[in-house]
Scaffold this motif. Structure first.
Motif, PDB file in Angstrom:
ATOM      1  N   UNK A 284      -7.106   4.628  -4.932  1.00  0.00           N
ATOM      2  CA  UNK A 284      -8.270   5.059  -4.149  1.00  0.00           C
ATOM      3  C   UNK A 284      -7.994   6.444  -3.568  1.00  0.00           C
ATOM      4  N   UNK A 285      -8.930   7.348  -3.726  1.00  0.00           N
ATOM      5  CA  UNK A 285      -8.729   8.706  -3.188  1.00  0.00           C
ATOM      6  C   UNK A 285      -9.228   8.769  -1.744  1.00  0.00           C
ATOM      7  N   UNK A 286      -8.402   9.331  -0.899  1.00  0.00           N
ATOM      8  CA  UNK A 286      -8.755   9.433   0.523  1.00  0.00           C
ATOM      9  C   UNK A 286     -10.008  10.301   0.714  1.00  0.00           C
ATOM     10  N   UNK A 287     -10.167  11.301  -0.160  1.00  0.00           N
ATOM     11  CA  UNK A 287     -11.314  12.206  -0.022  1.00  0.00           C
ATOM     12  C   UNK A 287     -12.629  11.433  -0.036  1.00  0.00           C
ATOM     13  N   UNK A 288     -12.678  10.398  -0.824  1.00  0.00           N
ATOM     14  CA  UNK A 288     -13.923   9.629  -0.916  1.00  0.00           C
ATOM     15  C   UNK A 288     -13.913   8.355  -0.082  1.00  0.00           C
ATOM     16  N   UNK A 289     -12.784   8.048   0.496  1.00  0.00           N
ATOM     17  CA  UNK A 289     -12.698   6.904   1.417  1.00  0.00           C
ATOM     18  C   UNK A 289     -12.071   7.392   2.723  1.00  0.00           C
ATOM     19  N   UNK A 290     -12.744   8.293   3.430  1.00  0.00           N
ATOM     20  CA  UNK A 290     -12.132   8.883   4.624  1.00  0.00           C
ATOM     21  C   UNK A 290     -11.905   7.856   5.736  1.00  0.00           C
ATOM     22  N   UNK A 291     -12.568   6.726   5.649  1.00  0.00           N
ATOM     23  CA  UNK A 291     -12.329   5.673   6.641  1.00  0.00           C
ATOM     24  C   UNK A 291     -11.168   4.772   6.255  1.00  0.00           C
TER      25      UNK A 291
ATOM     26  N   UNK B 214       0.872  -1.181   0.000  1.00  0.00           N
ATOM     27  CA  UNK B 214       0.000   0.000   0.000  1.00  0.00           C
ATOM     28  C   UNK B 214       0.902   1.222   0.000  1.00  0.00           C
ATOM     29  N   UNK B 215       0.638   2.109  -0.904  1.00  0.00           N
ATOM     30  CA  UNK B 215       1.435   3.318  -1.041  1.00  0.00           C
ATOM     31  C   UNK B 215       0.529   4.533  -1.063  1.00  0.00           C
TER      32      UNK B 215
ATOM     33  N   UNK C 135      -2.033  18.512  -1.633  1.00  0.00           N
ATOM     34  CA  UNK C 135      -2.351  18.012  -0.285  1.00  0.00           C
ATOM     35  C   UNK C 135      -3.307  16.819  -0.329  1.00  0.00           C
ATOM     36  N   UNK C 136      -4.108  16.783  -1.369  1.00  0.00           N
ATOM     37  CA  UNK C 136      -5.096  15.704  -1.476  1.00  0.00           C
ATOM     38  C   UNK C 136      -4.369  14.374  -1.708  1.00  0.00           C
ATOM     39  N   UNK C 137      -4.608  13.401  -0.832  1.00  0.00           N
ATOM     40  CA  UNK C 137      -3.815  12.159  -0.864  1.00  0.00           C
ATOM     41  C   UNK C 137      -4.557  11.018  -1.575  1.00  0.00           C
ATOM     42  N   UNK C 138      -3.786  10.249  -2.287  1.00  0.00           N
ATOM     43  CA  UNK C 138      -4.329   9.113  -3.040  1.00  0.00           C
ATOM     44  C   UNK C 138      -3.584   7.846  -2.595  1.00  0.00           C
ATOM     45  N   UNK C 139      -4.325   6.807  -2.270  1.00  0.00           N
ATOM     46  CA  UNK C 139      -3.695   5.513  -1.954  1.00  0.00           C
ATOM     47  C   UNK C 139      -3.492   4.719  -3.239  1.00  0.00           C
ATOM     48  N   UNK C 140      -2.385   4.031  -3.295  1.00  0.00           N
ATOM     49  CA  UNK C 140      -2.147   3.131  -4.426  1.00  0.00           C
ATOM     50  C   UNK C 140      -1.897   1.740  -3.857  1.00  0.00           C
ATOM     51  N   UNK C 141      -2.683   0.791  -4.315  1.00  0.00           N
ATOM     52  CA  UNK C 141      -2.591  -0.582  -3.798  1.00  0.00           C
ATOM     53  C   UNK C 141      -2.124  -1.493  -4.930  1.00  0.00           C
ATOM     54  N   UNK C 142      -0.981  -2.131  -4.716  1.00  0.00           N
ATOM     55  CA  UNK C 142      -0.462  -3.097  -5.677  1.00  0.00           C
ATOM     56  C   UNK C 142      -0.537  -4.476  -5.031  1.00  0.00           C
TER      57      UNK C 142
END
Lengths: 633, 205
Positions: free
Chosen positions: B164-171, B62-63, B135-142
């Motif tokens: 996955x964008x953190x803004x839409x997956x705040x959990x 997870x990055x 500032x808006x953070x994005x997760x990258x899952x490989x």
């Protein structure tokens, strides 16, 4: 269950044909062959009517619409009233078919659906037989729209109406350029749509004055209001870069669609400089000079689209409208600066433009670049510490190689640690190479490779493709002896498949392979082809779902890389029911129909019977048959 | 002094519960930041799903990276890339047998370190505003999922990469569901990037 019904229909037809032809004067007595043909034409029509009566009750609405539309088309001359009813029913039922994009992966580009394709079919038939009915359908479409889809693709046509008109134009372009022109002109009422570019380019290859008239009308429409920059892209593609269409996505990103069939054509602008000039003037007046507000997202999106257009046409001003070149260039620079002021300048894209000392001193050849890229990717895969990730990395490198570089691909794939993935990868690169050689008519290399392909389905497709190529006329230059030899080799390859295809291994791919084999076998031995068709039907009956009309090759890519199948050369054979029966239909229509009757799913049964009847009628129906078929309706 | 101590202990207590109110220019007020991410991977269907001998394993990373870097890193987000984009949060491997229902779900709990938490705290209220995409953070899952199916008698390799964008997956909770058919084809459905205007392409404001 269906056999008694079929037998009854045959008996009725025999009696009916007998009565009908007993009145024919002796001097015009037809031959036995002609009588048979007429009897079979009546049988085909009877089949179509029978299936069309059942179709509205089917669960599979797509199949039902397809059958009703075919029935209307084929029976219109004899019974326009009933055909009109079928077509109306087909139109209504098309509304029940899914309107979701046919290809989820491409929905950012296109969102056309099965429903759209079926509507095009129905409209084309209505237009052909009853233009008023077509107008009625089109009116309904216009009222139902405007574009009720939530998401639009960047290259969708402007409205559902224009999409249908241009799809129909595309379908008749080859056979009837004037009709295609007329349909495309009608579409201009809704603006300039993506497919218009294909029509313009296609029309030009058929009839230059007609293409010029369409272009002029499109430009008039473009000049009539405040056009969208995407409309200018359509005409720019036609004039300056045939086969290429650019657009900007919702976020302003550049998008490109390429039509490979048109991409190597000469630019139209060089032979139509005055039209290019008129176009550039219109773009200047209608797109570049009107003020654009950057205070709203819509304004910014429009500005981005204008810049995207500017990238394509800016240099054309110097050639075709030099007096406008400085102003157009200045405007685009200003717009670009305005857009950048709100945003931090983005750092240079180092991921793709990293300085390369080797390249700076020596320009690498295409082959050297290829070697370098593969070596780099392999090296990176070697360094991956996790076994699973490393396996996938080796797989990706192997698939990045050129199809004919299979020895290298195989060597890289052999580094994969997982046995199943390694076997799959090696089998795939050999399969891909063999089909590549078939497409290049290098049968010798393909034959050498085919036995090394471990996976039976892949091996089967290659054998069918080789057999098909062996039967192609261009390989038979050595005279009749070589033709016979090639036929024997093809037959041997197809016979091998009997041993290799296991009936208990039911899958869509295997069913497709059996249909593909039937199509090639039919050119050599119709009895064996019919047996092969029977096997295909038995296989299809074991499957939950099977699309009889989908002629695409079996999906035999490597599952771990979803795009792998797209890198394989097309085998050049249709793997659908129609392709399988086409070479048999003239000589064995009754047998083919009897085999189609054995399909157990009612929709497939109906579709297959109609497909066979349609094909027979297409090839055998002539004006000499005056049907008085009231007795069988 | 007692009051000060009480205030400090109260704040520490709040932080330890993972609920960190953040206020600042153009940042979301009182934004709660999860202390770890959870990726739930389920094998919903496979020919040998409940058979002894069936098993599966996931290797994952997870990055995270700011949205503004998506364009630069786009080549690494391509399905065919072996390179990774973003800063590593965690990489690991997890394996389970598939014979029982509990084994058919792999739950990956991925704790966020202080640096990651800090970045997550500073999400912009409007990520489309100028400069805020940094500032808006994005997760990258490989990940690479290997499923050994006892009925098919083979191992299927399924690479899954998602952003996955953190803004839409705040959990920071994500799901991946996999189905394998009898013909060995597979279908992967997952939490998807929700902000339609997030793009890996060059974006102008």
């Amino acid at each position: 269950m269906r056999s008694p019904r079929m037998a009854a229909a045959f008996l009725l037809l025999h009696c009916f044909v007998g009565l009908s032809f007993s009145q024919v004067p002796a001097q015009s007595a037809t031959t036995a062959k002609e009588l048979t043909r007429q009897r079979l034409v009546l049988y085909a029509l009877s089949t179509i009517r029978q299936v069309a009566a059942e179709a509205p009750l089917w669960n599979d609405k797509e199949a039902a619409v397809s059958v009703l539309a075919d029935a209307a088309d084929l029976c219109w001359g004899d019974d326009p009233n009933q055909s009109g009813k079928w077509l109306r029913r087909a139109w209504e039922m098309a509304n029940q078919v899914s309107s979701a994009p046919s290809d989820e992966k491409l929905k950012a580009f296109f969102t056309s659906s099965s429903q759209d394709h079926l509507r095009t079919t129905v409209l084309r038939i209505a237009r052909q037989h009853d233009p008023k009915l077509a107008d009625e359908f089109m009116k309904q479409l216009s009222e139902r729209d405007p574009r009720d889809r939530k998401e639009r693709g960047a290259f969708d046509d402007r409205t559902a109406r224009s999409e249908q008109l241009l799809s129909m134009a595309q379908q008749v372009l080859e056979s009837n350029p004037e009709e295609a022109f007329s349909l495309a002109v009608d579409s201009l009422g809704d603006g300039l749509s993506y497919k218009l570019q294909n029509i313009l380019t296609g029309l030009r290859s058929k009839n230059v004055p007609l293409a010029n008239r369409l272009f002029d009308l499109a430009l008039t429409r473009f000049n009539s209001g405040l056009p969208d920059p995407s409309e200018a892209q359509i005409l720019a593609g036609y004039l300056f870069q045939p086969g290429f269409t650019f657009s900007a996505g919702a976020a302003g990103q550049g998008m490109l669609v390429v039509n490979p069939a048109q991409q190597s054509l000469a630019a139209v602008a060089s032979t139509e400089p005055q039209r290019a000039r008129s176009y550039l003037t219109a773009v200047y007046q209608r797109v570049l000079t009107p003020p654009v507000s950057l205070s709203s997202p819509e304004g910014k999106e429009r500005a981005q689209q204008i810049l995207s257009l500017g990238n394509l046409v800016a240099r054309q001003y110097a050639v075709f409208a030099p007096e406008l070149a400085p102003s157009a260039g200045g405007f685009l620079s200003q717009l670009g600066r305005q857009l950048m002021t709100d945003r931090e300048a983005e750092p240079a894209d180092t991921s793709t433009r990293a300085p390369d000392s080797a390249e700076s001193t020596k320009r690498l050849t295409k082959q050297e670049l290829y070697e370098k890229r593969i070596a780099e990717l392999e090296d990176r895969a070697d360094k991956e510490s996790n076994t699973s990730f490393r396996n996938v990395a080796y797989l990706r490198v192997a698939l990045t190689t050129n199809p004919d570089d299979y020895e290298r691909a195989k060597r890289i794939a052999q580094k994969i640690d997982d046995l199943d993935l390694r076997r799959d990868a090696i089998s795939f690169v050999l399969y891909r190479a063999a089909l590549f050689f078939v497409s290049k008519r290098d049968i010798g290399k393909a034959v050498d490779l085919v036995s090394t392909i471990a996976e039976p389905s892949r091996q089967a497709v290659v054998k069918i493709a080789i057999a098909q190529r062996l039967l192609a006329s261009e390989l038979a230059k050595g005279g009749p002896g070589e033709v016979t030899l090639n036929q024997q080799r093809a037959l041997d390859l197809l016979n091998d498949l009997d041993r290799e295809i296991r009936q208990d291994d039911a899958s869509s791919n295997t069913a497709k392979i059996l249909l593909g084999r039937t199509a090639v076998l039919a050119k050599l031995d119709s009895d064996r082809a019919l047996k092969s068709l029977e096997q295909a039907v038995q296989m299809i009956n074991k499957l939950d779902r099977f699309d009889l009309l989908n002629g695409t090759p079996p999906k035999l890519g490597v599952g771990a890389v979803s795009t792998s199948a797209a890198t394989v050369a097309a085998p050049g054979i249709g793997f659908d029911f129609r392709s399988a029966i086409d070479p048999l239909i003239n000589t064995d229509f009754e047998q083919v129909s009897a085999i189609a009757e054995r399909l157990t799913a009612k929709e497939q049964n109906g579709l297959a019977r109609v497909e066979a009847a349609k094909l027979y009628l297409t090839k055998n129906r002539s004006a000499t048959v005056k049907e008085s078929t009231a007795g069988v309706r | 002094m007692k009051r000060w101590l009480f205030t400090i202990s109260f704040l520490l207590c709040l932080m330890s519960r993972g609920s960190v109110p953040v206020a600042g220019t153009n940042s979301r007020p009182l934004q709660k930041v999860p202390r770890y991410g959870v990726v739930t991977v389920r094998l919903m269907k496979a020919p040998g799903l409940n058979l002894p001998g069936s098993k599966w394993e996931i290797a994952y990373e997870l990055r995270m990276l700011p949205e503004s870097r998506l364009f630069q890193e786009r080549a690494k987000l391509n399905d065919n890339s072996s390179e990774r984009a973003g800063d590593l949060i965690k990489k690991a491997t997890l394996a389970k047998p598939l014979a029982s229902a509990s084994g058919q779900t792999l739950t990956l709990e991925i704790p966020f370190d202080a640096l990651t938490l800090e970045k997550l705290k500073h999400q912009p209220a409007d990520r489309l505003a100028p400069g805020q995409d940094a500032k808006s953070q994005i997760f990258v899952f490989y990940s690479v999922i290997n499923v050994h199916d006892a009925k098919l008698k083979k191992t299927l390799t399924i690479p899954v990469a998602r952003i996955w964008d953190f803004a839409n997956f705040p959990g920071a909770r994500f799901e991946i569901n996999i189905e394998i058919g009898n013909d060995e084809t597979f279908n992967v459905k997952s939490s998807s990037l929700k902000s339609r205007d997030i793009t890996t392409q060059r974006r102008t404001p």
